[in-house]
Design a protein around this motif. Structure first.
Motif, PDB file in Angstrom:
ATOM      1  N   GLN A 483       0.690  -0.996  -0.205  1.00 53.05           N
ATOM      2  CA  GLN A 483       0.234  -0.341   0.129  1.00 53.05           C
ATOM      3  C   GLN A 483       0.673   1.371   0.160  1.00 53.05           C
ATOM      4  OE1 GLN A 483      -4.137   0.051   2.417  1.00 53.05           O
ATOM      5  NE2 GLN A 483      -3.423  -2.007   2.712  1.00 53.05           N
ATOM      6  N   LEU A 484       2.088   1.277   0.109  1.00 45.26           N
ATOM      7  CA  LEU A 484       3.051   2.413  -0.047  1.00 45.26           C
ATOM      8  C   LEU A 484       2.389   3.164  -0.864  1.00 45.26           C
ATOM      9  CD1 LEU A 484       5.908   1.681   2.089  1.00 45.26           C
ATOM     10  CD2 LEU A 484       4.519   2.917   3.261  1.00 45.26           C
ATOM     11  N   ARG A 485       2.277   2.227  -2.511  1.00 41.45           N
ATOM     12  CA  ARG A 485       2.741   2.660  -3.948  1.00 41.45           C
ATOM     13  C   ARG A 485       1.474   3.497  -3.222  1.00 41.45           C
ATOM     14  NH1 ARG A 485       3.443  -1.724  -7.993  1.00 41.45           N
ATOM     15  NH2 ARG A 485       5.674  -2.724  -7.352  1.00 41.45           N
ATOM     16  N   GLN A 486       0.590   3.939  -2.547  1.00 45.91           N
ATOM     17  CA  GLN A 486      -0.105   5.409  -2.743  1.00 45.91           C
ATOM     18  C   GLN A 486       0.340   6.429  -2.864  1.00 45.91           C
ATOM     19  OE1 GLN A 486      -3.567   4.500   0.153  1.00 45.91           O
ATOM     20  NE2 GLN A 486      -3.094   2.894  -0.333  1.00 45.91           N
ATOM     21  N   LEU A 487       1.838   6.533  -2.296  1.00 46.87           N
ATOM     22  CA  LEU A 487       2.640   7.078  -2.316  1.00 46.87           C
ATOM     23  C   LEU A 487       2.786   7.920  -3.532  1.00 46.87           C
ATOM     24  CD1 LEU A 487       4.978   7.201   0.468  1.00 46.87           C
ATOM     25  CD2 LEU A 487       2.939   8.303   1.352  1.00 46.87           C
ATOM     26  N   ASP A 488       2.944   7.173  -4.599  1.00 50.27           N
ATOM     27  CA  ASP A 488       3.443   7.443  -5.903  1.00 50.27           C
ATOM     28  C   ASP A 488       2.457   9.089  -6.136  1.00 50.27           C
ATOM     29  OD1 ASP A 488       5.042   7.537  -8.647  1.00 50.27           O
ATOM     30  OD2 ASP A 488       3.676   6.334  -9.527  1.00 50.27           O
ATOM     31  N   ALA A 489       1.060   8.779  -6.110  1.00 49.05           N
ATOM     32  CA  ALA A 489       0.293   9.576  -5.805  1.00 49.05           C
ATOM     33  C   ALA A 489       0.738  11.389  -5.979  1.00 49.05           C
ATOM     34  CB  ALA A 489      -1.120   9.638  -6.075  1.00 49.05           C
ATOM     35  N   TYR A 490       1.917  11.389  -4.881  1.00 47.60           N
ATOM     36  CA  TYR A 490       1.855  12.271  -4.321  1.00 47.60           C
ATOM     37  C   TYR A 490       3.541  12.821  -4.452  1.00 47.60           C
ATOM     38  CZ  TYR A 490      -1.996  11.897  -1.283  1.00 47.60           C
ATOM     39  OH  TYR A 490      -3.074  11.115  -1.243  1.00 47.60           O
ATOM     40  N   ASN A 644      20.369  -2.645   0.885  1.00 47.56           N
ATOM     41  CA  ASN A 644      19.527  -1.393  -0.720  1.00 47.56           C
ATOM     42  C   ASN A 644      18.505  -1.179  -0.703  1.00 47.56           C
ATOM     43  OD1 ASN A 644      19.411  -3.796  -1.035  1.00 47.56           O
ATOM     44  ND2 ASN A 644      20.505  -4.587  -3.139  1.00 47.56           N
ATOM     45  N   MET A 645      17.495  -2.405   0.503  1.00 46.21           N
ATOM     46  CA  MET A 645      16.627  -2.179   0.430  1.00 46.21           C
ATOM     47  C   MET A 645      15.664  -0.976   1.306  1.00 46.21           C
ATOM     48  SD  MET A 645      14.874  -5.862   0.275  1.00 46.21           S
ATOM     49  CE  MET A 645      16.417  -7.684  -1.253  1.00 46.21           C
ATOM     50  N   LYS A 646      16.548  -1.400   2.647  1.00 43.58           N
ATOM     51  CA  LYS A 646      16.504   0.179   3.859  1.00 43.58           C
ATOM     52  C   LYS A 646      16.895   1.198   3.320  1.00 43.58           C
ATOM     53  CE  LYS A 646      18.651  -3.935   6.274  1.00 43.58           C
ATOM     54  NZ  LYS A 646      19.887  -4.310   6.503  1.00 43.58           N
ATOM     55  N   PHE A 647      17.665   1.570   2.817  1.00 42.44           N
ATOM     56  CA  PHE A 647      18.190   3.271   2.434  1.00 42.44           C
ATOM     57  C   PHE A 647      16.839   2.811   1.391  1.00 42.44           C
ATOM     58  CE2 PHE A 647      22.275   2.059   2.774  1.00 42.44           C
ATOM     59  CZ  PHE A 647      23.045   3.081   3.594  1.00 42.44           C
ATOM     60  N   MET A 648      16.303   2.693   0.064  1.00 42.25           N
ATOM     61  CA  MET A 648      15.417   2.730  -0.755  1.00 42.25           C
ATOM     62  C   MET A 648      14.068   3.500   0.470  1.00 42.25           C
ATOM     63  SD  MET A 648      13.572   0.202  -3.444  1.00 42.25           S
ATOM     64  CE  MET A 648      12.311   1.027  -4.656  1.00 42.25           C
ATOM     65  N   MET A 649      13.947   2.267   1.617  1.00 39.75           N
ATOM     66  CA  MET A 649      12.209   2.421   2.341  1.00 39.75           C
ATOM     67  C   MET A 649      12.324   4.197   2.831  1.00 39.75           C
ATOM     68  SD  MET A 649      10.763  -0.354   4.858  1.00 39.75           S
ATOM     69  CE  MET A 649      10.636  -1.907   2.863  1.00 39.75           C
ATOM     70  N   ASN A 771      10.502   5.992  -4.649  1.00 46.02           N
ATOM     71  CA  ASN A 771      11.723   5.491  -4.062  1.00 46.02           C
ATOM     72  C   ASN A 771      10.851   4.492  -2.913  1.00 46.02           C
ATOM     73  OD1 ASN A 771      14.660   4.553  -5.311  1.00 46.02           O
ATOM     74  ND2 ASN A 771      14.018   6.299  -5.771  1.00 46.02           N
ATOM     75  N   ILE A 772      10.562   5.247  -1.712  1.00 44.85           N
ATOM     76  CA  ILE A 772       9.460   5.064  -0.822  1.00 44.85           C
ATOM     77  C   ILE A 772       8.525   5.069  -1.101  1.00 44.85           C
ATOM     78  CG2 ILE A 772       8.345   5.866   1.034  1.00 44.85           C
ATOM     79  CD1 ILE A 772      10.964   8.139   1.480  1.00 44.85           C
ATOM     80  N   ALA A 773       7.707   4.512  -1.918  1.00 39.67           N
ATOM     81  CA  ALA A 773       6.617   4.185  -3.060  1.00 39.67           C
ATOM     82  C   ALA A 773       7.067   2.714  -3.642  1.00 39.67           C
ATOM     83  CB  ALA A 773       5.798   5.275  -3.751  1.00 39.67           C
TER      84      ALA A 773
END
Length: 801
Positions: A483-490, A644-649, A771-773
């Protein structure tokens, strides 16, 4: 006691007085930590007992995850978070004049791991419990961990970790469940009931004593277990000097990865590995027998998962129990064993695919060696029937060959599942490193891309970003990270990006203050925070990062028209005590820091910080503050990576090769939202296979390379004499095994793009938001669901039915 802050305060004061026999006014910070820790563990106990009872009552399959490392970090904060009582505790302590954050600082990081292997195991345990799955960890309770790293004149010095000096509030010692382990001696055969039987005689016994730690699920009542084994003298006389025996016994669980340069260290490492599996499987079998009696259906109710090659002796040890204690035929014992064990491979590095000299293995583990020898004989016969006349293939696949026991071969032969940890890693295993095995057993091989627990690396490590995300898209993502993908809208919303910028600025300030306290150094928190934190190894190419910094330094000094946005390069890494090349790279980083940080001519544009003793609690401050994530390993060498995943998040942008999970990060977020450079894995593997790379050509044709390499040996770094000559020689005389010079120009170009992009703040922040999204895919919950469904055969509705 945690229902509200008033009840908490009352219980806290009462507990403190009963534990220490003194008033609150006389108590210390350590008293407060141990009081709170004991309260939390007691609070956990009811669910821990209930989970164990449920496991006994239900006929569900149990998974046991065997790993030489579990890099847990501190547990107080994560347990409070997972239990949902953090706010009550924080508010109650504040009214008593105490800060929860200060109490958390009292806790030592558990000295049970070192790098990505151990941190992955810790994330997996968190996900297993949070998904209500019956999965438990088995490891070793290292008294002194790997080592505490100190820098003296820029050189790494190793000191014993003292993480147990004040006890471990989370563990429960279970001496009544101790297991006796046998080494040395000899195997005697005898006949009984017209069968040939074997017994291990004149051996040396040591006692494995379990210490159990609760693994608390997030917002669930499931509490799984991590069982750690401590080596203690056996309770009966032996024919040996008692003090020598005591020292040798305690050494088995004293340090993680003892130096194995010499035979003495090899013996100790092999002892550790057998100690771990014999204790764990002995305990698992005893528990299973108690509930089920016969072991005939053992493989239907138990999966034993081995995390890399260190616990591979689980295969012959389970065979030993089934043959010698259960009196099964070889064929039945092998069927049960090979359907019980599953194996994760974490590397393509040949030195990490362990091989033990038979002249060490056989005397130390005589019965186990007999069983491995028999497994090998039967396997080679099977290969002969399948590939008649192909002697070369059989030689290359044999478990015993050229005086060595090949542990990775044993792992593949004796398990029902072999998985890699990123798509490209699994493909390299199938098509190159383990191609012969893949051709023989194609159905065994599968991929499970690694993941991280967002509970530790976002909710706990970065509450500022967590709050922003909750305010923006709600809380559903806290259970389901997709559900973090919802951030892409922002990602192009200026108000959101401004808040994201403020969060990053705040986290940079927090890290800056930690660096000031730890080193006395003041960093520019408006600079680009560029981070490479991971184990120090040549293939991870900290050296490439260093040579780039040297290039920038030279350019800033020599070209007044050259400008960059100020950059702070942060390193964190330990080198294995016997890995002298890696220790020279550490000295090089520290020598470069000394030079760069004290040169007024570059006007503070560059700063280099090497933080001592990199560990989970330090990482929790580093990841949220980073702008740039350095993932620059030689393509094909990094199995996956999880940093790499921790930085991305946490919104950092990746500069990296197309290696490991970087490729899948690119697939999720898009290449336009990261900075890719360098050789591909296919190109690297082609060079290894067919030759054609000459590092000297790059040296002679690139003046930037000439300059930085000459500076390693021409006195540019004073007072190091010829200390960096081996680094210089590795790049030229030894033809640069990891293609540092080949990728140098491409890396500099990518770093130029980083600088240009960072100056366009909206563009950078949009990339960060994306990246967070798209980081939710890399949740360890997703990984564990796939393990549970595809390998272990667990029901995901385990405790919810």
């Amino acid at each position: 006691m945690f229902s509200n802050k008033e009840k908490f305060k009352e219980a806290f004061l009462k507990k403190l007085e009963s534990m220490y026999g003194k008033s609150f006014q006389e108590s210390t910070s350590r008293d407060h930590y141990h009081t709170l820790g004991n309260m939390v563990r007691e609070y956990i106990s009811a669910n821990w007992i209930a989970t164990n009872e449920r496991n006994r009552a239900k006929d569900e399959k149990q998974v046991y995850y065997l790993s030489i490392e579990f890099l847990l970090g501190r547990l107080l904060g994560s347990n409070l978070l997972n239990l949902g009582i953090q706010q009550v505790v924080e508010d109650g302590l504040k009214e008593l004049g105490l800060e929860l954050s200060a109490i958390e600082e009292i806790e030592s990081d558990a000295g049970l791991g070192n790098g990505g292997l151990g941190r992955l195991a810790a994330c997996f345990l968190d996900s297993l419990a949070s998904l209500d799955l019956p999965g438990h960890g088995c490891g070793i309770r290292y008294k002194h961990g790997l080592f505490d790293q100190k820098f003296v004149d820029g050189y790494q010095v190793e000191l014993p970790e003292q993480w147990l000096r004040h006890g471990n509030v989370w563990e429960v010692r279970k001496p009544d469940q101790a297991v006796e382990i046998h080494f040395w001696g000899k195997v005697e055969s005898y006949r009984e009931d017209e069968k040939v039987r074997f017994r291990h005689i004149k051996g040396e016994a040591i006692t494995a004593v379990p210490y159990d730690m609760p693994i608390v699920g997030y917002q669930t009542k499931t509490v799984n277990m991590l069982r750690l084994w401590s080596a203690e003298p056996a309770p009966f006389p032996i024919h040996k000097n008692i003090m020598q025996y005591k020292r040798e016994t305690e050494a088995v669980s004293e340090f993680l990865y003892p130096d194995d340069t010499h035979d003495e260290g090899k013996i100790l490492r092999l002892k550790q590995q057998y100690f771990l599996v014999a204790a764990s499987i002995g305990s698992i079998v005893r528990s299973y027998r108690k509930k089920n009696g016969s072991l005939l259906d053992f493989h239907k109710r138990v999966t034993i998962h081995i995390n890399d090659t260190h616990p591979v002796l689980a295969i012959p040890e389970l065979m030993r129990i089934l043959l010698d204690e259960e009196d099964m035929s070889w064929e039945l014992a092998w069927e049960i064993t090979s359907q019980t064990i599953s194996y994760t491979n974490h590397t393509t590095l040949s030195e990490a695919l362990e091989k033990w000299p038979i002249n060490i293995f056989q005397p130390l583990l005589p019965r186990i060696y007999m069983i491995v020898d028999e497994i090998n004989e039967r396997f080679c016969k099977e290969l002969w029937n399948k590939y008649p006349g192909q002697w070369g293939r059989i030689e290359n696949m044999a478990i015993l060959a050229h005086g060595l026991v090949k542990m990775a071969h044993l792992a593949v032969v004796g398990s029902f599942s072999v998985n890699g940890v990123a798509k490209i890693h699994t493909e390299i295993l199938k098509n190159r490193e383990m191609n012969l095995f893949y051709e023989a057993f194609p159905d065994k091989f599968n991929n499970k891309t690694n993941g991280i627990t967002h509970r530790r690396w976002l909710l706990k490590a970065n509450p500022h970003l967590t709050s922003l995300i909750k305010d923006t898209i709600g809380i559903g993502w806290m259970k389901d990270t997709t559900q973090l993908r919802q951030l892409d809208a922002y990602a192009n919303d200026s108000a959101f990006l401004e808040k994201l910028n403020n969060v990053k600025k705040k986290r940079k300030e927090i890290l800056g203050e930690r660096i000031r306290k730890q080193t006395g150094m003041v960093i520019d928190t408006d600079s680009i925070i560029d981070v490479q934190v991971k184990r120090l190894h040549a293939y991870k190419r900290q050296l490439l990062n260093v040579l780039h910094i040297m290039y920038l330094y030279n350019k800033l000094r020599e070209d007044s028209s050259f400008t960059i946005h100020p950059r702070t390069f942060i390193f964190g890494a330990k080198a294995s005590p016997g890995y002298y090349y890696a220790k020279r790279v550490i000295k090089l980083i520290n020598s470069l820091a000394e030079k760069v940080n004290n040169d007024p001519a570059i006007k503070g544009c560059l700063k280099v910080v090497f933080l001592e003793n990199y560990r989970v609690s330090l990482a929790e401050d580093i990841f949220p503050a980073a702008d740039v994530s350095e993932q620059i390993s030689t393509a094909s060498k990094e199995a996956s990576g999880t940093g790499n995943m921790k930085f991305m998040m946490n919104g950092a942008l990746t500069i990296g090769t197309l290696d490991g999970a970087n490729i899948e990060i690119k697939e999720e977020v898009g290449e336009e939202n990261m900075f890719i450079f360098g050789l591909t894995a296919e190109e690297v593997l082609n060079f290894y296979q067919n030759g054609g790379y000459r590092s000297s050509e790059y040296y002679h044709h690139d003046k930037r390379i000439q300059q930085v390499l000459e500076q390693l040996i021409n006195g540019f770094f004073p007072d190091v004499h010829d200390h960096f000559e081996p680094i210089h020689d590795s790049l030229l005389m030894q033809n640069d095994e990891y293609f540092v010079l080949k990728d140098f120009s491409s890396y500099i170009d990518a770093q130029g793009r980083v600088d240009t992009t960072y100056k366009d703040r909206n563009r950078w922040l949009t990339m960060s938001a994306k990246n967070i999204a798209y980081s939710g895919f890399f949740s360890s919950d997703r990984t564990i669901k796939h393990y549970a469904k595809d390998i272990w055969g667990l029901e995901l509705s385990y405790s919810k039915s």
